[in-house]
Design an enzyme around this catalytic site. Sequence first.
Site, PDB file in Angstrom:
ATOM      1  N   ASP A 145      34.081  42.634  51.488  1.00 16.47           N
ATOM      2  CA  ASP A 145      33.022  42.365  50.522  1.00 16.47           C
ATOM      3  C   ASP A 145      31.892  41.507  51.079  1.00 16.47           C
ATOM      4  OD1 ASP A 145      35.703  42.701  48.780  1.00 16.47           O
ATOM      5  OD2 ASP A 145      33.967  43.429  47.683  1.00 16.47           O
TER       6      ASP A 145
ATOM      7  N   TYR B  90      35.197  44.440  40.271  1.00 19.95           N
ATOM      8  CA  TYR B  90      35.903  43.168  40.333  1.00 19.95           C
ATOM      9  C   TYR B  90      34.923  42.006  40.253  1.00 19.95           C
ATOM     10  CZ  TYR B  90      40.761  41.852  41.207  1.00 19.95           C
ATOM     11  OH  TYR B  90      42.065  41.454  41.064  1.00 19.95           O
TER      12      TYR B  90
HETATM   13 CU   LIG Z   1      43.509  42.349  42.417  1.00 24.12          CU
END
Ligand SMILES: [Cu+2]
Length: 651
Positions: free
Chosen positions: A312, A391
């Site tokens: 990320d 997320y």
């Molecule tokens: Cu997770």
Amino acid sequence: MRRIAWTLLGCLAVLTGSSPTAAGQAIGGDTHPLDPLTAGEITAAVTALKTSGKAGPSTRFPFVHLLEPPKEKVLAYQRGTSLPRRALIITYDWMKNRTAEAVVDVGRKEVVSWTEIPQAQPPFLPEDHQRTAEIVNLDRRWKDALAARGIADAGQVQVFGYPAGAYAPRPRSGNRIAVAIANAVWGSLEGLLAVVDLTEGRVLRVEDRPSKALPITAQTFDYERFTAPARQGLNPLRPAQARGPSFEVRGHEVRWQNWRFRFGFDGRVGVVLYTAGYEERGKLRPVLYRGCLSEMVVPYGDPDFLFWNPFDAGEFGLGTYAASPLTPVTDAPENATFFPATLHDSLGVPRQVPRAMALYERDGGVLWRHGADGRRARQLVLSWFATVDNYDYGFNWIFHQDGTLEVEVLLTGVMNIRPVERGSEGREAHAAKGAAGHLVAPNVEAPNHQHFFNFRLDMDVEGPGGNNLVELVSEALPDGPKNPNASGWVMREVPLLREKEARRTVDLATARRWKVSNPGVRNGLGQPVGYVLVPGENSLPFAAARSFLRQQAGFVDAHLWATPYQPRELHAAGDYVNGGAPGDGLPKWTAADRSLENTDLVLWYTLGVTHVPRPEDWPVMPVHRAGFKLVPAGFFDRNPALDVPRGEPPR
Ligand SMILES: [Cu+2]
């Protein structure tokens, strides 16, 4: 963890810091050498590259970083003086498939250096998504796979592109490789993926694993339908500070209790903490010169899951995902002070994001107590969140009154999922599946996965040199006459003298932790002053040594790494993770096995979270917290929080 790209297309841009505008807090100050680049400085840097001819129409600007001046110059900096302001720009020419690093003096608007980096691929850009879609939509195999799913017109399908990771051809071609996922909104075209060479403009291969499972629909994720009727609300619990916060902000410097620190913001790693130290009797005692996330990766554990290991920070630029401003009261309490950050897009055009960071005090429970005497703790929190597609990650630096500095990671958002045929599962169904994923809703499975974060901690315990690293090993004494009750145990300090022997993992059996000490400075008891890294929750990777994860993210092989300070060793998996070289970053640097004795030490801490999905994580995860602490150990002569006043100050 990523799948859904709706936030990506609009916001892949680089965040850097800017002057805080928090009402009543910022009281001005000179430009400090560690202040983030302003919008004007970003524009000056990009313009200088264009006017010099180094950047052309097909040049993109994935990152415009502040190039921090050498540490010794920063530490010698005096207010009223100035150091040259420089930007480190990562450029990518997508027509020529060339990556370069440029240093620009933003004051003089001059290109100081220009270095092409062969084979390097900067993070994914909005243009890469578009190119991926354009290329894949022309491919016969892709069209056939869509047709088999009843989709006649490829143009009806939304295509998302991502860095190819494990799907990239080996050996590396040096080309920019992407994977394409069709209509990835909630995995409705499960089992279809194409590997695309963006440089040559062609599809390398299509992976097609038809699934009998019914497509997941947006309705699956409509979690508001779970929320009515709402439970009874709570009575107000308001952290009002009628007299304002107890901290003081000057530019990007913060003073709170005895803590002093600076902060910045970087498009790759988010908040950067600088020059954190503790003031005692009028003297500032350095602890941490620079601390921030250095990389993170999310490996998936289901062999049938067509997915990879997204990095990320290095592949996407985690800081850029702070683009949605923090929500007051929800993301930070109402007494929070917010700070903006300055972003830029891939064309180098700056823009400001309000409320990218929050700074606030919160109740810290009991600080210390004995009988009727005690003190209540207050904590200072510097916080930011990134929403990375599905997320959400929060990162808190927490300053404690007892000299402890804590890092807390918050994991929340929506899990990555896939549609499955089974709507419920008994013991047999789960066992037959192999338990590599878990049913979290009817016909919805979330694969097992892990999250690995690596934090780079440039320790300066009582100064930038003369630091040593020891491992604290607690163990039982041998049973025998010298240990008649068989309950004795000792703590031994084992020096870690070189890089290879400082690759360490957490060990409960010896309560293993690590101390950075400065033998040149002693506390009142004659002990070297030190700070101990105390691990919290952690995990080891389940992926094997030959896996792409372990090859590309070698930092997951150990929880602790230590290196002698090098200003350009910043990212645990190397500077170029997208299509990067195996073993780059920490494994490569520490292979030199440099000395760690009496030097300027950098610790690298890998924090792993093993996520076995639960129904309770669905449809949006309650926050999971994990972290670690830097705790003073002999840094003070006694409990440094004895002098905290009793009770709350009068209103
Ligand atoms: Cu997770």
